[in-house]
Design an enzyme around this catalytic site. Structure first.
Site, PDB file in Angstrom:
ATOM      1  N   LYS A  48       6.490  -3.132  -0.624  1.00  0.00           N
ATOM      2  CA  LYS A  48       6.932  -3.837   0.557  1.00  0.00           C
ATOM      3  C   LYS A  48       5.792  -3.969   1.557  1.00  0.00           C
ATOM      4  O   LYS A  48       5.891  -4.667   2.549  1.00  0.00           O
ATOM      5  CB  LYS A  48       8.086  -3.063   1.219  1.00  0.00           C
ATOM      6  N   GLY A  49       4.704  -3.274   1.273  1.00  0.00           N
ATOM      7  CA  GLY A  49       3.625  -3.155   2.262  1.00  0.00           C
ATOM      8  C   GLY A  49       2.947  -4.460   2.634  1.00  0.00           C
ATOM      9  O   GLY A  49       2.440  -4.607   3.745  1.00  0.00           O
ATOM     10  N   GLU A 104      -2.074  -7.978  -1.195  1.00  0.00           N
ATOM     11  CA  GLU A 104      -1.743  -6.554  -1.126  1.00  0.00           C
ATOM     12  C   GLU A 104      -2.149  -5.982   0.227  1.00  0.00           C
ATOM     13  O   GLU A 104      -3.070  -6.483   0.882  1.00  0.00           O
ATOM     14  CB  GLU A 104      -2.463  -5.844  -2.292  1.00  0.00           C
ATOM     15  N   ASP A 105      -1.457  -4.934   0.640  1.00  0.00           N
ATOM     16  CA  ASP A 105      -1.774  -4.313   1.938  1.00  0.00           C
ATOM     17  C   ASP A 105      -3.099  -3.568   1.907  1.00  0.00           C
ATOM     18  O   ASP A 105      -3.946  -3.738   2.770  1.00  0.00           O
ATOM     19  CB  ASP A 105      -0.632  -3.382   2.394  1.00  0.00           C
ATOM     20  N   ASP A 108      -6.583   1.261  -2.679  1.00  0.00           N
ATOM     21  CA  ASP A 108      -6.968   2.661  -2.530  1.00  0.00           C
ATOM     22  C   ASP A 108      -7.645   3.089  -3.840  1.00  0.00           C
ATOM     23  O   ASP A 108      -8.826   2.821  -4.047  1.00  0.00           O
ATOM     24  CB  ASP A 108      -5.706   3.454  -2.185  1.00  0.00           C
ATOM     25  N   LYS A 136     -10.040   0.695   0.903  1.00  0.00           N
ATOM     26  CA  LYS A 136     -10.422   2.101   1.103  1.00  0.00           C
ATOM     27  C   LYS A 136     -11.271   2.505  -0.100  1.00  0.00           C
ATOM     28  O   LYS A 136     -10.767   3.086  -1.056  1.00  0.00           O
ATOM     29  CB  LYS A 136      -9.128   2.921   1.158  1.00  0.00           C
ATOM     30  N   PHE A 157      -5.075   8.695   6.166  1.00  0.00           N
ATOM     31  CA  PHE A 157      -3.760   8.137   5.862  1.00  0.00           C
ATOM     32  C   PHE A 157      -3.312   7.226   6.991  1.00  0.00           C
ATOM     33  O   PHE A 157      -3.102   7.645   8.117  1.00  0.00           O
ATOM     34  CB  PHE A 157      -2.711   9.208   5.569  1.00  0.00           C
ATOM     35  N   ASP A 164       3.292   2.340   5.101  1.00  0.00           N
ATOM     36  CA  ASP A 164       4.328   3.307   5.451  1.00  0.00           C
ATOM     37  C   ASP A 164       3.936   4.739   5.133  1.00  0.00           C
ATOM     38  O   ASP A 164       3.024   4.997   4.345  1.00  0.00           O
ATOM     39  CB  ASP A 164       5.601   3.001   4.657  1.00  0.00           C
ATOM     40  N   ARG A 170       6.320   1.011   9.068  1.00  0.00           N
ATOM     41  CA  ARG A 170       5.822  -0.302   8.594  1.00  0.00           C
ATOM     42  C   ARG A 170       5.801  -1.332   9.710  1.00  0.00           C
ATOM     43  O   ARG A 170       5.014  -2.268   9.676  1.00  0.00           O
ATOM     44  CB  ARG A 170       6.727  -0.836   7.470  1.00  0.00           C
TER      45      ARG A 170
HETATM   46  P1  IMP Z   1      -3.680   2.287  -5.226  1.00  0.00           P
HETATM   47  O1  IMP Z   1      -2.903   1.989  -6.452  1.00  0.00           O
HETATM   48  O2  IMP Z   1      -4.133   3.724  -5.161  1.00  0.00           O
HETATM   49  O3  IMP Z   1      -4.791   1.338  -4.938  1.00  0.00           O
HETATM   50  O4  IMP Z   1      -2.660   2.263  -4.050  1.00  0.00           O
HETATM   51  C1  IMP Z   1      -2.238   1.163  -3.430  1.00  0.00           C
HETATM   52  C2  IMP Z   1      -0.964   1.462  -2.670  1.00  0.00           C
HETATM   53  O5  IMP Z   1      -0.953   2.787  -2.126  1.00  0.00           O
HETATM   54  C3  IMP Z   1      -0.863   0.547  -1.499  1.00  0.00           C
HETATM   55  O6  IMP Z   1      -0.165  -0.617  -1.839  1.00  0.00           O
HETATM   56  C4  IMP Z   1      -0.105   1.387  -0.497  1.00  0.00           C
HETATM   57  O7  IMP Z   1       1.270   1.183  -0.671  1.00  0.00           O
HETATM   58  C5  IMP Z   1      -0.430   2.810  -0.839  1.00  0.00           C
HETATM   59  N1  IMP Z   1      -1.445   3.378   0.085  1.00  0.00           N
HETATM   60  C6  IMP Z   1      -2.736   3.619  -0.151  1.00  0.00           C
HETATM   61  N2  IMP Z   1      -3.361   4.133   0.924  1.00  0.00           N
HETATM   62  C7  IMP Z   1      -2.419   4.200   1.888  1.00  0.00           C
HETATM   63  C8  IMP Z   1      -2.451   4.645   3.271  1.00  0.00           C
HETATM   64  O8  IMP Z   1      -3.458   5.064   3.855  1.00  0.00           O
HETATM   65  N3  IMP Z   1      -1.266   4.555   3.926  1.00  0.00           N
HETATM   66  C9  IMP Z   1      -0.118   4.085   3.353  1.00  0.00           C
HETATM   67  N4  IMP Z   1      -0.055   3.663   2.083  1.00  0.00           N
HETATM   68  C10 IMP Z   1      -1.184   3.728   1.354  1.00  0.00           C
HETATM   69 MG    MG Z   2       1.806  -1.065  -1.457  1.00  0.00          MG
END
Ligand code: IMP
Ligand code: MG
Length: 185
Positions: A48-49, A104-105, A108, A136, A157, A164, A170
């Protein structure tokens, strides 16, 4: 018993104020508008981000376009990625032959987008690119990069503008750093 979230008190600092996000999204929109003129654009928001970002970005792209949503399993209440990605809600639209922009938001570890990129690529879009509001890079474990990136952020974070913690925060209009005591208690 978990305390109720407090949208002001739980934030340690503001990382990206509302106005800064707004002008960056407008600049991204201008580039996307140039790149996708004359193409068959579908933007896919990752629920939902990505909702606030997708809503703002689409209104900065004055081209004919469609948008749709997809949902994958997320962190749950934890702040560390489990690495396992699962499809929770599929697209309604077919993307075959369309120029797809995955929205995408935050990137990470990159595991979510690696999964989505492979999944969507198998449906034979004409092209597939990624737009991420935040990047990130410190925690990346894959080769995923964004074709359009809003801001590079430190390994903290973050909440707000769609991000969220435990489904809360959010709706904060800026991006802030969540106080450690909130997710460590
Ligand atoms: P990845 O698969 O590790 O790249 O994660 C991506 C998802 O992790 C994003 O779509 C977010 O929903 C969540 N995420 C990563 N970092 C943060 C953060 O700092 N705050 C909140 N959600 C995060
Ligand atoms: Mg997300």
């Amino acid at each position: 018993m978990t305390a109720e979230p407090n949208l002001e008190k739980d934030i340690a600092s503001v990382l990206l104020p509302e106005e800064k996000i707004k002008s960056r999204v407008a600049a991204m929109g201008r580039r996307i508008t140039e790149d996708y003129a004359g193409k068959r654009l579908i933007m896919i928001g990752v629920l939902k981000g990505a909702v606030p970002f997708l809503a703002d970005l689409t209104r900065c792209v004055p081209l004919p376009l469609r948008y749709d949503f997809i949902a994958v399993s997320s962190y749950g209440a934890a702040t560390v990625s489990s690495g396992a990605v699962r499809l929770l809600k599929d697209l309604d639209l077919s993307i075959e032959g369309f120029d797809v922009l995955l929205v995408e938001d935050i990137i990470d570890t990159g595991l979510t987008l690696r999964y989505l990129r492979e999944n969507l690529q198998s449906r034979r879009p004409a092209s597939l690119k990624i737009a991420a509001m935040l990047n990130k890079p410190e925690r990346r474990v894959t080769d995923i990069t964004a074709d359009y990136c809003g801001f590079t952020v430190p390994d903290e974070f973050l909440v707000g503008y769609g991000l969220d913690y435990n489904q809360n925060y959010r709706n904060i209009p800026y991006v802030g750093v969540l106080k450690r005591e909130i997710y460590e208690r």
